[in-house]
Write a protein that holds these residues in place. Structure first.
Motif: not given
Ligand code: NDP
Length: 284
Positions: A181-203
């Motif tokens: 929310p802090w970034c959204q309020q400032r119109q700053m994009p968030v880049m989501a890394y490991s969006p696939l949880a490394q093909a499930g390896r992280l979870r």
């Protein structure tokens, strides 16, 4: 169907799915496939390419450079500086090394990979110098939590930060409590890394989760595509999955057009609840 987008620095609008490159360049016999995957991604509109001097100690940048030959102008190129290079002449030298390996004369975005020995003041000063020299167009950070972002905001020039790249996937939602929310309020994009949880390896179990798979089935999509669609359903968030095959890249591009319904989002919330309080920033 509407394709999701994010806007960097109020200037550059990009599709909300880009391409990661961690682990590329590690094995010479994979290089051809990696280059082909990146090129296919650019052709499909996944024009943001995320790399770092760290990845394969610079060889990932060389793979990206090869993929961009003849099409540099089509890409939005992001690289990252090691924290121990993020100030003074070291930052200039590190950036020049990245540019050489990438076979280009500018980066669209240069990120502090994580915070380290240099102060934010020193890093911002170096980033401003790189912009003045034409070597980078804008700068940002990675792996900074909410408290660190507030400190950066107090530094002269700190508000020019164009993004924060952090770990974010369905099974790791801590940023939703404060940082996002802090970034959204400032119109700053968030880049989501490991969006696939490394093909499930992280979870383990994430890609096999029955709720995720039921939703995938309803959209004639894969579980990975639903994970990406979920990440980019959040305003101002882009996902940068790493894919080393054209088939994966095609799936990831198609995820831009998957819109999850309110009931699907609620089912995913139920399976992987949003945070109820502040949590330490997750990292890999
Ligand atoms: P991801 O969550 O992107 O997972 C990558 C894995 O998912 C690979 O094994 C890939 O396989 C697989 N994959 C990709 N697309 C599909 C698909 N459609 N279906 C099934 N499997 C798929 O993990 P990363 O950790 O690589 O994160 C993405 C990027 O984020 C990195 O590459 C890097 O650029 C950045 N990053 C930044 C960090 C930072 O500190 N700032 C830390 C970690 C990552 P295959 O390769 O075989 O296609």
């Amino acid at each position: 169907m509407t394709e999701k987008q994010v806007v960097f620095s109020g200037q550059v609008t990009l599709p909300a799915v880009g391409q990661g490159t961690w682990y590329m360049g590690e094995k010479p016999h994979h290089r051809r496939a990696e280059v082909n995957a990146l090129r296919a991604g650019i052709d499909l509109g996944l024009t943001l390419i995320d790399t770092a001097e760290m990845y394969a100690e610079g060889t990932a940048e060389e793979v990206v450079g090869e993929a961009l030959a003849g099409r540099r102008d089509k890409a939005f190129l992001v690289s990252k500086v090691y924290p121990w290079n993020a100030g003074g002449q070291k930052a200039i030298t590190a950036c020049e090394g990245s540019l050489r390996r990438l076979n280009t004369d500018y980066l669209d975005l240069y990120l502090l990979h994580w915070s380290g020995s240099y102060s934010f003041e020193e890093t911002v000063e170096a980033m401003e110098k790189l912009i003045a020299q034409g070597k980078i167009r804008r700068w940002g950070v990675s792996n900074l939590d909410d408290d660190a972002m507030q400190k950066l905001w107090q530094v002269a020039g700190g508000k020019q930060c164009a993004t924060n790249q952090v770990l974010y996937h369905l099974a790791s939602r801590g940023i939703e409590y404060d940082l996002l929310p802090w970034c959204q309020q400032r119109q700053m994009p968030v880049m989501a890394y490991s969006p696939l949880a490394q093909a499930g390896r992280l979870r383990s179990g994430l890609l096999n989760n029955p709720v995720v798979n039921d939703i995938a089935h309803a959209h004639s999509a894969s579980a990975a595509q639903i994970l990406l669609a979920w990440v980019i359903s959040h305003q101002g968030v882009m996902a940068i999955p790493k894919a080393a095959s054209v088939e994966h890249v095609q799936q990831n591009a198609a995820a831009l057009n998957i819109t999850l319904s309110a009931s699907e989002l609620a089912a995913l919330d139920n399976a992987y609840p949003a945070p109820k309080g502040k949590t330490a920033l997750d990292m890999v």
